[in-house]
Design a protein around this motif. Sequence first.
Motif, PDB file in Angstrom:
ATOM      1  N   LEU A  31       0.827  -1.202   0.000  1.00  0.00           N
ATOM      2  CA  LEU A  31       0.000   0.000   0.000  1.00  0.00           C
ATOM      3  C   LEU A  31       0.869   1.263   0.000  1.00  0.00           C
ATOM      4  O   LEU A  31       0.564   2.240  -0.696  1.00  0.00           O
ATOM      5  CB  LEU A  31      -0.920   0.007   1.216  1.00  0.00           C
ATOM      6  N   ALA A  32       1.945   1.235   0.772  1.00  0.00           N
ATOM      7  CA  ALA A  32       2.839   2.390   0.792  1.00  0.00           C
ATOM      8  C   ALA A  32       3.471   2.608  -0.578  1.00  0.00           C
ATOM      9  O   ALA A  32       3.570   3.750  -1.067  1.00  0.00           O
ATOM     10  CB  ALA A  32       3.921   2.193   1.860  1.00  0.00           C
ATOM     11  N   GLY A  33       3.881   1.523  -1.219  1.00  0.00           N
ATOM     12  CA  GLY A  33       4.452   1.646  -2.561  1.00  0.00           C
ATOM     13  C   GLY A  33       3.431   2.142  -3.564  1.00  0.00           C
ATOM     14  O   GLY A  33       3.755   2.958  -4.447  1.00  0.00           O
ATOM     15  N   ALA A  34       2.182   1.662  -3.463  1.00  0.00           N
ATOM     16  CA  ALA A  34       1.130   2.107  -4.378  1.00  0.00           C
ATOM     17  C   ALA A  34       0.844   3.597  -4.210  1.00  0.00           C
ATOM     18  O   ALA A  34       0.634   4.323  -5.181  1.00  0.00           O
ATOM     19  CB  ALA A  34      -0.138   1.286  -4.149  1.00  0.00           C
ATOM     20  N   ALA A  35       0.836   4.063  -2.957  1.00  0.00           N
ATOM     21  CA  ALA A  35       0.615   5.503  -2.733  1.00  0.00           C
ATOM     22  C   ALA A  35       1.737   6.321  -3.346  1.00  0.00           C
ATOM     23  O   ALA A  35       1.506   7.385  -3.945  1.00  0.00           O
ATOM     24  CB  ALA A  35       0.517   5.771  -1.226  1.00  0.00           C
ATOM     25  N   GLY A  36       2.971   5.828  -3.228  1.00  0.00           N
ATOM     26  CA  GLY A  36       4.091   6.532  -3.845  1.00  0.00           C
ATOM     27  C   GLY A  36       3.976   6.559  -5.360  1.00  0.00           C
ATOM     28  O   GLY A  36       4.274   7.584  -6.001  1.00  0.00           O
ATOM     29  N   MET A  37       3.539   5.458  -5.955  1.00  0.00           N
ATOM     30  CA  MET A  37       3.381   5.418  -7.410  1.00  0.00           C
ATOM     31  C   MET A  37       2.273   6.349  -7.887  1.00  0.00           C
ATOM     32  O   MET A  37       2.374   6.976  -8.953  1.00  0.00           O
ATOM     33  CB  MET A  37       3.079   3.993  -7.873  1.00  0.00           C
ATOM     34  N   ILE A  38       1.203   6.481  -7.099  1.00  0.00           N
ATOM     35  CA  ILE A  38       0.133   7.417  -7.462  1.00  0.00           C
ATOM     36  C   ILE A  38       0.673   8.836  -7.500  1.00  0.00           C
ATOM     37  O   ILE A  38       0.388   9.619  -8.416  1.00  0.00           O
ATOM     38  CB  ILE A  38      -1.041   7.295  -6.472  1.00  0.00           C
ATOM     39  N   LEU A  39       1.503   9.177  -6.513  1.00  0.00           N
ATOM     40  CA  LEU A  39       2.087  10.510  -6.467  1.00  0.00           C
ATOM     41  C   LEU A  39       3.019  10.741  -7.664  1.00  0.00           C
ATOM     42  O   LEU A  39       2.995  11.812  -8.292  1.00  0.00           O
ATOM     43  CB  LEU A  39       2.848  10.697  -5.156  1.00  0.00           C
ATOM     44  N   ILE A  40       3.819   9.726  -8.009  1.00  0.00           N
ATOM     45  CA  ILE A  40       4.738   9.857  -9.146  1.00  0.00           C
ATOM     46  C   ILE A  40       3.959  10.010 -10.451  1.00  0.00           C
ATOM     47  O   ILE A  40       4.272  10.870 -11.294  1.00  0.00           O
ATOM     48  CB  ILE A  40       5.678   8.633  -9.207  1.00  0.00           C
ATOM     49  N   ALA A  41       2.924   9.167 -10.633  1.00  0.00           N
ATOM     50  CA  ALA A  41       2.132   9.234 -11.865  1.00  0.00           C
ATOM     51  C   ALA A  41       1.395  10.566 -11.980  1.00  0.00           C
ATOM     52  O   ALA A  41       1.194  11.090 -13.082  1.00  0.00           O
ATOM     53  CB  ALA A  41       1.139   8.078 -11.904  1.00  0.00           C
ATOM     54  N   TRP A  42       1.007  11.121 -10.860  1.00  0.00           N
ATOM     55  CA  TRP A  42       0.294  12.387 -10.860  1.00  0.00           C
ATOM     56  C   TRP A  42       1.194  13.540 -11.296  1.00  0.00           C
ATOM     57  O   TRP A  42       0.758  14.474 -11.965  1.00  0.00           O
ATOM     58  CB  TRP A  42      -0.263  12.650  -9.464  1.00  0.00           C
ATOM     59  N   ARG A  43       2.478  13.449 -10.935  1.00  0.00           N
ATOM     60  CA  ARG A  43       3.398  14.562 -11.163  1.00  0.00           C
ATOM     61  C   ARG A  43       4.243  14.407 -12.420  1.00  0.00           C
ATOM     62  O   ARG A  43       4.732  15.405 -12.952  1.00  0.00           O
ATOM     63  CB  ARG A  43       4.324  14.729  -9.949  1.00  0.00           C
ATOM     64  N   SER A  44       4.454  13.191 -12.928  1.00  0.00           N
ATOM     65  CA  SER A  44       5.387  13.002 -14.046  1.00  0.00           C
ATOM     66  C   SER A  44       4.866  11.950 -15.006  1.00  0.00           C
ATOM     67  O   SER A  44       4.783  10.763 -14.652  1.00  0.00           O
ATOM     68  CB  SER A  44       6.767  12.588 -13.518  1.00  0.00           C
ATOM     69  N   TRP A  45       4.522  12.381 -16.236  1.00  0.00           N
ATOM     70  CA  TRP A  45       4.114  11.403 -17.271  1.00  0.00           C
ATOM     71  C   TRP A  45       5.290  10.539 -17.702  1.00  0.00           C
ATOM     72  O   TRP A  45       5.105   9.402 -18.142  1.00  0.00           O
ATOM     73  CB  TRP A  45       3.534  12.140 -18.473  1.00  0.00           C
ATOM     74  N   TRP A  46       6.507  11.049 -17.566  1.00  0.00           N
ATOM     75  CA  TRP A  46       7.696  10.285 -17.970  1.00  0.00           C
ATOM     76  C   TRP A  46       7.896   9.066 -17.082  1.00  0.00           C
ATOM     77  O   TRP A  46       8.018   7.943 -17.550  1.00  0.00           O
ATOM     78  CB  TRP A  46       8.912  11.210 -17.936  1.00  0.00           C
ATOM     79  N   TRP A  47       7.936   9.297 -15.737  1.00  0.00           N
ATOM     80  CA  TRP A  47       8.177   8.176 -14.830  1.00  0.00           C
ATOM     81  C   TRP A  47       6.961   7.263 -14.741  1.00  0.00           C
ATOM     82  O   TRP A  47       7.114   6.060 -14.513  1.00  0.00           O
ATOM     83  CB  TRP A  47       8.568   8.688 -13.440  1.00  0.00           C
TER      84      TRP A  47
END
Length: 526
Positions: A31-47
């Motif tokens: 769950l912690a990793g998924a929350a981090g990925m949501i934040l990354i996807a929200w901020r960067s289309w590249w990553w």
Amino acid sequence: MALVFLVALALDPSSSGRNGASIYFMLAAYLAGAAGMILIAWRSWWWEFRLAPWVHAIDTLAFVCAVYFSEADKADFNSPFMALTAFLLISATLRWGWFAVAWTSVALIGFNVAIGASLLLSGLPIELYRYGRRLMYLGVLSIMMVWLSGEQRGPRSAPMPRTPGTPGERRNAILVETLTFARVALQARGAAIAVPHGEEPWTELLRDSGYAVIVDRLGPEALEGSFGEPDRAALIDRMRGRRIISRTSSYPLAIPGPVNAPLAAHCGINEAMIVTFETVAGPGQLLIWGIPDMCVDDLPLVETIGRHLSTELDREDLAELAQAASAAALRDALARDLHDSVAQFLAGTLFRLEALSRWIREGHDPTAEINDLKTALRREQGELRAMIQRLRRGEEGDRRTDLVEEMETLLGEMSQHWHIAVRLDAQVRPMPVSIGLAHELRQVLREAVANAARHGHCREVVVSVCTCASGLTLRIGDDGEGFPTDRPPPRPRSISERVEALGGTLSICHNHPGALLDIALPNRIA
């Protein structure tokens, strides 16, 4: 889904199955990793794009481990097995298509078989009936998802705007409407289109920032090197040196490194979507920036807009070219008509006036000749008015007239005007033809008789017209001076152009004495 799974285990600790404590830690870490990925996807289309395959693999592994190490022996109907399987397969479908669904299915089946076999070999409790049934469910669901994702024929096309107006006169309207549509459809802050300006060396640039469309012209060097592969959209980040380019039959490609995008640099944009489109006049480019939550899912829509723009601009160029060709044909036809009617009539009138001047000097009464000239001028005025009316309302191609009657009337006028004998030999009476063909043949006769009288100094012209299975034949012979015998007879330009336009053939030869013109028209024209 993982959060619901964790809450369910916490509310019913008896269903935690094997390794109860470790499963809580694994789900919490996931769950912690998924929350981090949501934040990354929200901020960067590249990553979001680059990490998507790895995240999908982690989802698959976490799903298998969570299901098998959290179940009690009798928790069949409380298991999240089918829900998590559907989630992984649907995610692969939306991101990559049927190929990724197939690989995800193979990985899921492989992980399930491997874990089940290890549990069985380790002597841990496992219910073979339920285990086999799950494998069958997984196989059937995988086959269904591969088939459904394979049935997708590509992204749906957006309802593109249809620009009203007259074809050939809508170029600017098409550019403005497409620019506005692209900005509104993607909820962007701005968009720009760069297109070549026909045969001129500059590039036309239109920018829409939401308030007004600004048009500018750039020199040929301003966007040099800007245009890439046509119909391929890309996400670009000039500052960080990142590009994601769509491909025809494969997943988009991420390319790190310097980004060559002069159009974006000219507009002062670092992060945007861009697509190159091909037109007859040359390549163009569409740039869209300020898109909220921009990602690779927007690439198909941008490509669709680029293809629409390419098609509409090519249609406009084709319509403009057709209009120019029609205007040129009209000018040529008008020039031939004026030459064969007005110019030749004025030349004949000049001859008659010179003869009238001699007639008066010799003491004869000029009244009869003057009346004949007045009558001829009225007839020519009527012909000129009829020509103007045809130009105004178009040719009435469906109406028909008697060609023999038309020729008899015309040749009578020509005989009187040029003071020569003109005789018509027609084997068939009446001879119905279209109004347009009758007009063309009348003009041919005007030119032929005038040439025979002016240049051949003939005394008689004989016109023969007949129809046969192959079409219509027109023969014009005179008893004048004819052509020089040391070189081929010259071809009269006006008559040649008219015959070629009708799809016929023109033969010119000596008549001994005089000249002979043979005109053959195909049956579909006659």
